[in-house]
Write an enzyme that holds these catalytic residues in place. Structure first.
Site, PDB file in Angstrom:
ATOM      1  N   SER A  91     -30.069   3.848  65.356  1.00 32.79           N
ATOM      2  CA  SER A  91     -29.917   2.599  64.596  1.00 32.79           C
ATOM      3  C   SER A  91     -29.311   1.510  65.488  1.00 32.79           C
ATOM      4  O   SER A  91     -29.915   1.121  66.482  1.00 32.79           O
ATOM      5  CB  SER A  91     -29.091   2.850  63.332  1.00 32.79           C
ATOM      6  OG  SER A  91     -29.091   1.710  62.502  1.00 32.79           O
ATOM      7  N   LEU A  92     -28.093   1.056  65.186  1.00 31.68           N
ATOM      8  CA  LEU A  92     -27.419   0.075  66.047  1.00 31.68           C
ATOM      9  C   LEU A  92     -27.419   0.528  67.512  1.00 31.68           C
ATOM     10  O   LEU A  92     -27.544  -0.285  68.437  1.00 31.68           O
ATOM     11  CB  LEU A  92     -25.979  -0.121  65.576  1.00 31.68           C
ATOM     12  CG  LEU A  92     -25.026  -0.760  66.594  1.00 31.68           C
ATOM     13  CD1 LEU A  92     -25.333  -2.227  66.744  1.00 31.68           C
ATOM     14  CD2 LEU A  92     -23.593  -0.524  66.230  1.00 31.68           C
ATOM     15  N   ARG A 116     -27.035  -9.561  63.279  1.00 32.85           N
ATOM     16  CA  ARG A 116     -27.747  -8.490  62.559  1.00 32.85           C
ATOM     17  C   ARG A 116     -26.897  -7.972  61.403  1.00 32.85           C
ATOM     18  O   ARG A 116     -27.383  -7.798  60.291  1.00 32.85           O
ATOM     19  CB  ARG A 116     -28.086  -7.368  63.540  1.00 32.85           C
ATOM     20  CG  ARG A 116     -28.850  -6.179  62.951  1.00 32.85           C
ATOM     21  CD  ARG A 116     -29.151  -5.193  64.082  1.00 32.85           C
ATOM     22  NE  ARG A 116     -29.902  -4.020  63.672  1.00 32.85           N
ATOM     23  CZ  ARG A 116     -29.375  -2.843  63.336  1.00 32.85           C
ATOM     24  NH1 ARG A 116     -28.052  -2.683  63.350  1.00 32.85           N
ATOM     25  NH2 ARG A 116     -30.151  -1.824  62.994  1.00 32.85           N
ATOM     26  N   GLN A 249     -37.426  -1.890  62.849  1.00 33.80           N
ATOM     27  CA  GLN A 249     -36.341  -0.895  62.740  1.00 33.80           C
ATOM     28  C   GLN A 249     -35.428  -1.183  61.556  1.00 33.80           C
ATOM     29  O   GLN A 249     -34.874  -0.272  60.947  1.00 33.80           O
ATOM     30  CB  GLN A 249     -35.525  -0.887  64.039  1.00 33.80           C
ATOM     31  CG  GLN A 249     -34.516   0.240  64.133  1.00 33.80           C
ATOM     32  CD  GLN A 249     -33.144  -0.243  64.577  1.00 33.80           C
ATOM     33  OE1 GLN A 249     -32.622  -1.217  64.053  1.00 33.80           O
ATOM     34  NE2 GLN A 249     -32.577   0.452  65.532  1.00 33.80           N
TER      35      GLN A 249
END
Length: 312
Positions: A91-92, A116, A249
């Site tokens: 993810s991140l 984000r 994503q």
């Protein structure tokens, strides 16, 4: 022996997480200063002193975790001649992997992930969304549970973390219905996650669109090391394709099992988890026990990792 780096995402943060490393290696302070200057806030004070509630706010967690993992990466880089075959991040952590691979500057990266975080929080009012981990059900059974629970709301399988561990996300009521259905189907455990944002589900599409606009403005280069993307466990060597993968994503599932399997298929024999916590190390033991993984986050683990890389 071929090895790869993996970078953790949100959930691995804790107050004081790099204190021991910072006492030994000046690179930690330097990189936090660099990131703090870019953001206009004292990231090191937040990471070392808290408060925890502030560190756990999505727009703070994301730049804090990226900077922390990059600090570990810079320390390793100063101690040995690293040569990872590929990288990936959960993810991140995908943004951290791209930063380590030279895709963009640290300053641009921390500003991007702070944005984000803000966009994700704005997309769904706090309390309206939810996430939960479903343990002990097959992937397809989790997908069926989500479809049944959704009704006219959103409920989706969003993190395929390891065999028998799938995270779901969506509207709170739908996720709660799915939790009950999963238990009725025989899930070993259902764990509601303490998050303020339902990541990687279609509720994030509005945030993804705005993120795409920001990504279009960032100066990007082709990664120096292949980075496997969460959306399909494949690397990209074109900047536009990387941007598109990062946009997708935000509202598509994290295919972590596929990512580790792709690394193994490419000949990777050892992994290093670069950054605070041991979340990915735990997942990897359930994905493939035969692939060794070393978490790197403090002086002792840096020494262990350097020795392993020099033997590889």
């Amino acid at each position: 022996m071929s090895y790869a780096f993996v970078f953790p995402g949100q959930g691995s943060q804790s107050v004081g997480m790099l204190d021991a490393l910072a006492e030994v290696y000046p690179q930690v302070g330097q990189i936090f200063e660099e990131a703090s200057d870019a953001l206009g806030m004292d990231l090191w004070q937040l990471v070392s002193q808290g408060p925890e509630e502030a560190l756990n706010r999505t727009e703070n967690t994301q730049p804090a975790m990226l900077t922390a993992a990059m600090a570990v990466y810079r320390v390793l880089d100063s101690q040995t001649n690293m040569a990872p075959a590929m990288m990936a991040g959960h993810s991140l952590g995908e943004y951290t992997a791209l930063t380590a691979a030279g895709t963009w500057s640290l300053a641009d990266a921390v500003k991007l992930v702070a944005l984000r975080g803000r966009l994700m929080q704005q997309a769904v009012p706090e309390g309206a969304g939810a996430m939960a981990a479903i343990l002990g059900l097959e992937d397809e059974a989790v997908r069926e549970v989500c479809a049944e629970a959704a009704g006219d709301q959103v409920c989706e399988a969003v993190n395929f973390n390891s065999p028998g561990q799938v995270v779901i996300a969506g509207d709170r009521a739908a996720v709660e219905r799915a939790q009950a259905l999963a238990e009725a189907r025989g899930a070993k455990r259902v764990v509601p996650l303490p998050v303020s944002v339902p990541s990687h589900c279609s509720l994030m599409k509005a945030a993804a669109e705005k993120l795409g606009e920001a990504l279009a403005e960032v100066d990007m280069r082709t990664p120096e090391v292949p980075v496997l993307h969460n959306v399909d466990a494949r690397a990209r060597d074109q900047v536009d394709a990387i941007r598109q993968a990062l946009v997708e994503q935000l509202y598509r599932p994290v295919l972590w099992v596929d990512t580790i399997q792709a690394m193994k298929s490419a000949g990777v024999a050892q992994l290093f988890e670069i950054g605070p916590g041991k979340v990915l190390t735990g997942l990897n033991r359930r994905i493939d026990r035969r692939m060794p993984i070393t978490p790197v986050f403090d002086p002792a683990s840096v020494e262990t990792a350097v020795a392993a890389m020099e033997e590889a």
